[in-house]
Every structure is written in C-alpha cells, then in structure tokens.
Design a protein around this motif. Structure first.
Motif, PDB file in Angstrom:
ATOM      1  N   ALA A 176      89.329  34.114  46.056  1.00  0.00           N
ATOM      2  CA  ALA A 176      89.043  35.053  47.145  1.00  0.00           C
ATOM      3  C   ALA A 176      90.187  35.117  48.147  1.00  0.00           C
ATOM      4  O   ALA A 176      90.676  36.200  48.480  1.00  0.00           O
ATOM      5  CB  ALA A 176      87.736  34.671  47.833  1.00  0.00           C
ATOM      6  N   PHE A 177      90.636  33.950  48.637  1.00  0.00           N
ATOM      7  CA  PHE A 177      91.539  33.949  49.783  1.00  0.00           C
ATOM      8  C   PHE A 177      93.015  33.863  49.404  1.00  0.00           C
ATOM      9  O   PHE A 177      93.880  34.169  50.228  1.00  0.00           O
ATOM     10  CB  PHE A 177      91.180  32.796  50.715  1.00  0.00           C
ATOM     11  CG  PHE A 177      89.831  32.956  51.351  1.00  0.00           C
ATOM     12  CD1 PHE A 177      89.644  33.865  52.372  1.00  0.00           C
ATOM     13  CD2 PHE A 177      88.747  32.222  50.908  1.00  0.00           C
ATOM     14  CE1 PHE A 177      88.406  34.022  52.953  1.00  0.00           C
ATOM     15  CE2 PHE A 177      87.495  32.377  51.479  1.00  0.00           C
ATOM     16  CZ  PHE A 177      87.320  33.281  52.502  1.00  0.00           C
ATOM     17  N   LEU A 178      93.322  33.434  48.186  1.00  0.00           N
ATOM     18  CA  LEU A 178      94.716  33.409  47.754  1.00  0.00           C
ATOM     19  C   LEU A 178      95.053  34.540  46.794  1.00  0.00           C
ATOM     20  O   LEU A 178      96.222  34.726  46.461  1.00  0.00           O
ATOM     21  CB  LEU A 178      95.045  32.062  47.095  1.00  0.00           C
ATOM     22  CG  LEU A 178      94.922  30.822  47.991  1.00  0.00           C
ATOM     23  CD1 LEU A 178      95.380  29.594  47.248  1.00  0.00           C
ATOM     24  CD2 LEU A 178      95.696  30.994  49.283  1.00  0.00           C
ATOM     25  N   GLY A 179      94.049  35.275  46.342  1.00  0.00           N
ATOM     26  CA  GLY A 179      94.302  36.371  45.432  1.00  0.00           C
ATOM     27  C   GLY A 179      93.692  37.682  45.873  1.00  0.00           C
ATOM     28  O   GLY A 179      94.387  38.699  46.002  1.00  0.00           O
ATOM     29  N   SER A 180      92.386  37.664  46.148  1.00  0.00           N
ATOM     30  CA  SER A 180      91.686  38.915  46.465  1.00  0.00           C
ATOM     31  C   SER A 180      92.071  39.456  47.830  1.00  0.00           C
ATOM     32  O   SER A 180      92.202  40.674  48.003  1.00  0.00           O
ATOM     33  CB  SER A 180      90.168  38.694  46.390  1.00  0.00           C
ATOM     34  OG  SER A 180      89.782  38.288  45.096  1.00  0.00           O
ATOM     35  N   VAL A 181      92.252  38.582  48.823  1.00  0.00           N
ATOM     36  CA  VAL A 181      92.619  39.061  50.164  1.00  0.00           C
ATOM     37  C   VAL A 181      93.983  39.744  50.164  1.00  0.00           C
ATOM     38  O   VAL A 181      94.108  40.884  50.636  1.00  0.00           O
ATOM     39  CB  VAL A 181      92.559  37.901  51.178  1.00  0.00           C
ATOM     40  CG1 VAL A 181      93.249  38.293  52.483  1.00  0.00           C
ATOM     41  CG2 VAL A 181      91.121  37.518  51.468  1.00  0.00           C
ATOM     42  N   PRO A 182      95.049  39.117  49.666  1.00  0.00           N
ATOM     43  CA  PRO A 182      96.329  39.855  49.635  1.00  0.00           C
ATOM     44  C   PRO A 182      96.296  41.060  48.707  1.00  0.00           C
ATOM     45  O   PRO A 182      96.925  42.086  49.011  1.00  0.00           O
ATOM     46  CB  PRO A 182      97.335  38.800  49.155  1.00  0.00           C
ATOM     47  CG  PRO A 182      96.530  37.735  48.523  1.00  0.00           C
ATOM     48  CD  PRO A 182      95.226  37.728  49.211  1.00  0.00           C
ATOM     49  N   GLN A 183      95.557  40.968  47.591  1.00  0.00           N
ATOM     50  CA  GLN A 183      95.471  42.111  46.688  1.00  0.00           C
ATOM     51  C   GLN A 183      94.761  43.291  47.342  1.00  0.00           C
ATOM     52  O   GLN A 183      95.222  44.440  47.269  1.00  0.00           O
ATOM     53  CB  GLN A 183      94.723  41.703  45.413  1.00  0.00           C
ATOM     54  CG  GLN A 183      94.777  42.727  44.295  1.00  0.00           C
ATOM     55  CD  GLN A 183      96.127  42.761  43.625  1.00  0.00           C
ATOM     56  OE1 GLN A 183      96.999  43.544  44.014  1.00  0.00           O
ATOM     57  NE2 GLN A 183      96.312  41.920  42.615  1.00  0.00           N
ATOM     58  N   LEU A 184      93.642  43.023  47.997  1.00  0.00           N
ATOM     59  CA  LEU A 184      92.906  44.090  48.669  1.00  0.00           C
ATOM     60  C   LEU A 184      93.716  44.696  49.803  1.00  0.00           C
ATOM     61  O   LEU A 184      93.745  45.926  49.980  1.00  0.00           O
ATOM     62  CB  LEU A 184      91.574  43.539  49.199  1.00  0.00           C
ATOM     63  CG  LEU A 184      90.682  44.503  49.978  1.00  0.00           C
ATOM     64  CD1 LEU A 184      90.282  45.690  49.121  1.00  0.00           C
ATOM     65  CD2 LEU A 184      89.446  43.773  50.505  1.00  0.00           C
ATOM     66  N   THR A 185      94.381  43.856  50.576  1.00  0.00           N
ATOM     67  CA  THR A 185      95.208  44.355  51.684  1.00  0.00           C
ATOM     68  C   THR A 185      96.331  45.247  51.180  1.00  0.00           C
ATOM     69  O   THR A 185      96.582  46.332  51.734  1.00  0.00           O
ATOM     70  CB  THR A 185      95.783  43.170  52.479  1.00  0.00           C
ATOM     71  OG1 THR A 185      94.715  42.298  52.890  1.00  0.00           O
ATOM     72  CG2 THR A 185      96.525  43.651  53.699  1.00  0.00           C
ATOM     73  N   LEU A 209      87.026  43.240  47.113  1.00  0.00           N
ATOM     74  CA  LEU A 209      86.153  43.150  48.286  1.00  0.00           C
ATOM     75  C   LEU A 209      84.923  42.290  47.995  1.00  0.00           C
ATOM     76  O   LEU A 209      84.525  41.456  48.827  1.00  0.00           O
ATOM     77  CB  LEU A 209      85.722  44.552  48.716  1.00  0.00           C
ATOM     78  CG  LEU A 209      84.782  44.633  49.923  1.00  0.00           C
ATOM     79  CD1 LEU A 209      85.441  44.010  51.151  1.00  0.00           C
ATOM     80  CD2 LEU A 209      84.382  46.081  50.202  1.00  0.00           C
ATOM     81  N   ILE A 210      84.311  42.454  46.825  1.00  0.00           N
ATOM     82  CA  ILE A 210      83.157  41.621  46.464  1.00  0.00           C
ATOM     83  C   ILE A 210      83.569  40.157  46.347  1.00  0.00           C
ATOM     84  O   ILE A 210      82.850  39.252  46.789  1.00  0.00           O
ATOM     85  CB  ILE A 210      82.531  42.128  45.153  1.00  0.00           C
ATOM     86  CG1 ILE A 210      81.992  43.540  45.333  1.00  0.00           C
ATOM     87  CG2 ILE A 210      81.415  41.202  44.694  1.00  0.00           C
ATOM     88  CD1 ILE A 210      81.462  44.163  44.051  1.00  0.00           C
ATOM     89  N   SER A 211      84.737  39.916  45.761  1.00  0.00           N
ATOM     90  CA  SER A 211      85.214  38.545  45.615  1.00  0.00           C
ATOM     91  C   SER A 211      85.469  37.894  46.972  1.00  0.00           C
ATOM     92  O   SER A 211      85.107  36.727  47.187  1.00  0.00           O
ATOM     93  CB  SER A 211      86.501  38.535  44.787  1.00  0.00           C
ATOM     94  OG  SER A 211      87.046  37.234  44.716  1.00  0.00           O
ATOM     95  N   VAL A 212      86.044  38.644  47.906  1.00  0.00           N
ATOM     96  CA  VAL A 212      86.312  38.085  49.241  1.00  0.00           C
ATOM     97  C   VAL A 212      85.003  37.790  49.976  1.00  0.00           C
ATOM     98  O   VAL A 212      84.841  36.732  50.594  1.00  0.00           O
ATOM     99  CB  VAL A 212      87.188  39.061  50.047  1.00  0.00           C
ATOM    100  CG1 VAL A 212      87.298  38.616  51.493  1.00  0.00           C
ATOM    101  CG2 VAL A 212      88.567  39.161  49.434  1.00  0.00           C
TER     102      VAL A 212
END
Length: 541
Positions: A176-185, A209-212
């Motif tokens: 969530a925080f090392l992959g999905s957050v930068p990817q979503l941003t 977004l669901i993963s985060v």
C-alpha cells in the motif's frame, strides 16, 4: 494472534488455579476462512497486471518517462513484498526451492495463498479431532468492564494459518504505502496533465486506491495489536467502518492536494516533497542518536549487525512512507526493544495532524493562486475548499473513533476530550492521590468544592464593584481579592507540607488593609482553614 480463529465472547468455565493469578480456561478456538489472504492476493495480482499493461501502453506510445516511473514503482513494491514474506516465514533457513523460485519471479503471494488454502482445507476436514501438538496462549480481555485473563489451547495447524495471515497483513502494508501510494499519485498526475483517462489507467488507479485504503485500515488494527499485545482485541463492523471512512478521506484528500500542487509547480515541487519525506525518514534516527541508546539485537537471532541494520532501515522507510500520506498510528522508537512507543501519544498525533493541515492549506493556496486554468475546467476555489473540508472531516472521524469506538478506550488515562481541553495539564495523574485518611479525604473533597465556589462568588462581587482604598497609593480591592483567591487556591489544592510553604511564598494583604468587610472576612476564613489543615497534618485533630 490473528483473527483466523475465534474464541467465545464470554468464557463461562471455572477459573483454574495458578501460582501467579487466576486464569479462566477458554474453549477451543474456532478457525475461520482467511478472506484477508485471498483479498490481499487479489489486490496484488490486479495492481501488478494493470501496472504491466500500462507499461506496455506507455511503451507503445513512446512515453518513456511515464513507462519508467510506472514500472519502477511496481518493481520496488513487488520486491519489498517478496522480502517481507520470506522474512516472516523464515524461508532462508528452510529447504523450500519452489517457494523461493516463486518469490524470485514475483509470484510469492500466489504460492503463499495456495499454501494457506491447503492448510485451511486440512483443518476443515479434521474439524473435531484433537491435534497432537498444541500450545497455550494467554490474553487479557475486557468483559463487562472487568479485566479477565483467558487461557486457551491453539493447535499447530491453526497457528500456522495465523502466521500466514499475519504475513499478509505486513505484505499489504508494504504494497500500500511503498507501491500503491506513489503509483496512485503518479497516475493521477499523468491524468491531470494529459486531460484523458484511458480504461487501463483507471483500473490501475482503482486497484491502487483500494490497496491504500485497505492498507491504512490494517495499519490502525496492527497499531492497536502492537500497543496492547497482552489483550485480545475485537473490532466490530461499526469500528471498522469508522476507520475506513477516516482513512479514505484522509488519504484521498492528501494525495489529491499533492497531485494538484505538483501539477502547478512541476519540477519546483520536487525539493519541497523530497525534503518533507527526508524529515520523516531521519526523525527516528535523530531521536535514536540523541538518546544514546544501542541498536536492538533481538529482531532475529540469526541476524548479524548488518542484517539488523538493513531491517531497521526497511522499517524506517515504511514508517516514512506511511506518515507521508497519513498518520501511522505508531511512533517509531529505535532504541526500544519493541521498536515502537506503546504510549498513547496524543501529542504526537496532534502534532502530525496540525503540521499536515498547515501543509495542505499551503499547497492548496499555491494551487488556487498559481494553478493553470487549463488543468481543470472547474473552479479552483471550490476544489480547494472541498479538499480541506474532506481532510477536516477525516480528522473528525479519527476523534470519533478514539473517543467512543476504540476497543480499549477504558484503558486510556486521558481521552480525546481531556486532551483537547488540556485537562491532563492540571489534573493529578492516577496513582498519585495522597494517602490521607479516607474519611478526611471524603469530607474535604466536598468542602473544597464549596470553599472555592464561595470564594469565586465573593471575589466576583468585589470585582463587579471595585473601589479604590481610602489611603493614596494602596491597591484596589480587585487586586486584593485576586491575591486572596490565589492564596486560597494554593492552600486548598496543594499537597501536604507544600501547601503551607506556598502560602508563605505568596504575599497576602493584611486584614487591616482590606477596605471591604468581605475581604476582611475572606482573609480570616483562609487563615482559619490554614490552621485546621496544619493541625490535621500535625495530628492534633
């Protein structure tokens, strides 16, 4: 322990004797289907497939930078996920070539999910049979407001399934925080500057977004389990719903503000964001260096100092990634044996949200005044206002959870309302009540409340009708009244011998200098109460 098994709400068996304390023997746990493992695997596979599809699309359209960043975020999070699963399951010390090969091709979560499903089916077929290998587990529970110690037997198969679930919880945090957050941003940034939303990018953003959101919800649950490791914790649907709404609003508003700020300043925003992340990253290490503590050596018995340092750096990076987008619900403490501060840390929470709110307001104002109108066809002021309101609503849900829905809120020394009103600053902590006589303490509590109310009424009367003393140069009666009130407050609310020293340190106007009869009576009354308290302390009464 994980929620792959359940114990009865209120164990009704007789307590068994123990050398230390009474323990209630609980019933055998009932294992449940590990939905979380399937859901985490589905999110991992869905986000990986959509990210690789977008890499293919970007390469086909000759968009090299977009392709490179999308692939980098996917690879970094995938590698960290594989390392997390290997570390939790301790596969390096086992002979499992198939599992290591699946981790090597970034399909470790899939093979782990299959292992967990096979273990669950084995347990389901052997339901009702006693396992030859069991272990005892003790946890505290709050039943009807009372703390009860419960002991129950956990079989080896159930414990193995619980280890799988715990590993997937950690994996979801990493993803969530090392992959999905930068990817979503980044995908939001690309969408904003390209003014188009293809289907593949939309699917990738939905999975991210669901993963985060799922990872942030698990972050709260894991924080509660780590802080209160001795307790068996149960979160109901209402508590989970409140956490989900809180985290969804907090993360979406924060990421949207970051995207709008980056799209406005472009490369000029990179130093600000990088500095923000580096401050969060090095904060635990600076505190560790200032404390003068030693590096913990109990993370893993087979680890060298280099291996321990690598694990601590990975934990710090994850901690920084969480705090960059939302509150981590934990404060990292590298000098501690458990690596976290298990206190409630209202100050840390208040500081985090205060700083983040100021940052969000500054970034929103930059977007409002310097944002290019081509970016969006909507009113910038309305967008800015909605984002700030969404962040404030998330803070409201956070306060609601800690005030009314926290499963162990009865263990708080001070709740949210106490902290907001600064009651903890001037209220005596628990366990420091003076050891006076019980009857005297019960009687003086009511007297103190009546005494202060009486003094406030009298001083308020004097303050409403101030008169200057007859002699020139004397103080007004208002100042004298306040001085007497401060002296009385120090007398009645100080502890033991300190109350008498405090009275001597505060100058009180003599009775003959008080021009009003009320102040004369008040001075005599305070002196009378002082004499009684001195006599009680000396043992004459």
């Amino acid at each position: 322990m994980d929620r792959v098994y359940e114990i009865p709400e209120e164990p009704s068996l007789d307590p068994i004797s123990s050398l230390e304390e009474n323990v209630i023997r609980g019933a055998n746990p009932r294992f449940t289907f590990p939905f979380g493992i399937l859901f985490s695997t589905f999110l991992y596979c869905g986000e990986a497939a959509s990210a690789l599809y977008m890499v293919r699309i970007y390469r086909k359209n000759s968009e090299t930078y977009w392709m490179a960043y999308t692939f980098s975020f996917f690879m970094f999070s995938s590698i960290m996920v594989q390392l997390t699963l290997i570390f939790v399951h301790r596969d390096l010390a086992k002979d499992k070539p198939l599992s290591l090969f699946m981790h090597l091709i970034l399909l470790g979560p899939v093979i782990r999910c299959l292992e967990a499903m096979i273990k669950y089916l084995t347990l389901w077929k052997k339901e009702g049979q006693e396992e030859p290998y069991v272990s005892l587990t003790r946890k505290k529970m709050l039943i009807n407001g009372e703390e009860v110690l419960i002991e129950w037997e956990v079989g080896h198969s159930i414990r193995t399934l619980a280890m799988h679930r715990n590993a997937y919880k950690r994996m979801s945090q990493i993803q969530a925080f090392l992959g999905s957050v930068p990817q979503l941003t980044y995908q939001l940034y690309v969408t904003l500057i390209s003014a188009e939303v293809p289907l593949g990018r939309a699917v990738l953003m939905v999975f991210s977004l669901i993963s985060v959101t799922y990872g942030a919800t698990l972050c709260n649950m894991l924080a509660i389990q780590i802080k209160y490791d001795e307790y068996k914790i149960r979160l109901g649907p209402l508590e989970v719903l409140c956490i989900t709404i809180w985290r969804t609003l907090e993360i979406t508003s924060r990421l949207m503000i970051l995207v709008l700020f980056s799209a406005t300043l472009k490369l000029k925003a990179v130093p600000f964001l990088l500095l923000n992340f580096l401050i969060i990253l090095f904060e635990p290490w600076v505190k560790f260096w200032r404390s003068g503590g030693q590096m913990p050596n109990n993370i893993e018995k087979n680890f060298s100092r280099v291996g321990t340092l690598v694990v601590l750096i990975s934990i710090t990076v994850l901690y920084a990634g969480i705090n960059f987008s939302c509150w981590s619900a934990l404060q990292l403490k590298l000098a501690d044996r458990d690596l976290v501060d298990k206190g409630q840390n209202w100050g840390h929470m208040g500081l985090h949200y205060s700083v983040r709110l100021v940052e969000n307001v500054i970034m929103v104002l930059v977007f409002k005044f310097f944002g290019v109108k081509v970016l969006l066809n909507y009113c910038h002021s309305l967008i800015a206002l909605q984002l700030i309101i969404a962040y404030l609503i998330s803070i409201g849900f956070m306060l609601l959870f800690f005030q009314y829905l926290h499963p162990l809120r009865s263990l708080f020394t001070h709740n949210v309302v106490d902290y907001l009103h600064c009651v903890c600053c001037h209220r005596h902590p628990r366990g420091r009540v003076e050891d006076l006589e019980p009857s005297v303490d019960a009687e003086t509590r009511g007297e103190r409340s009546w005494d202060i109310n009486f003094m406030l009424f009298g001083v308020g009367t004097v303050a409403n009708t101030p008169r200057q003393s007859e002699s020139r140069g004397r103080k007004p009666d208002v100042i004298k009244a306040l001085s007497v009130l401060v002296s009385a407050h120090r007398i009645l609310f100080s502890n033991k011998e300190r109350m008498f020293i405090n009275l001597l340190l505060i100058p009180t106007p003599p009775a003959d200098e008080c021009s009003s009869p009320f102040l004369k009576y008040l001075h005599i009354y305070v002196s009378y109460k002082l004499g009684i308290l001195m006599g009680m302390s000396a043992g004459y009464f």
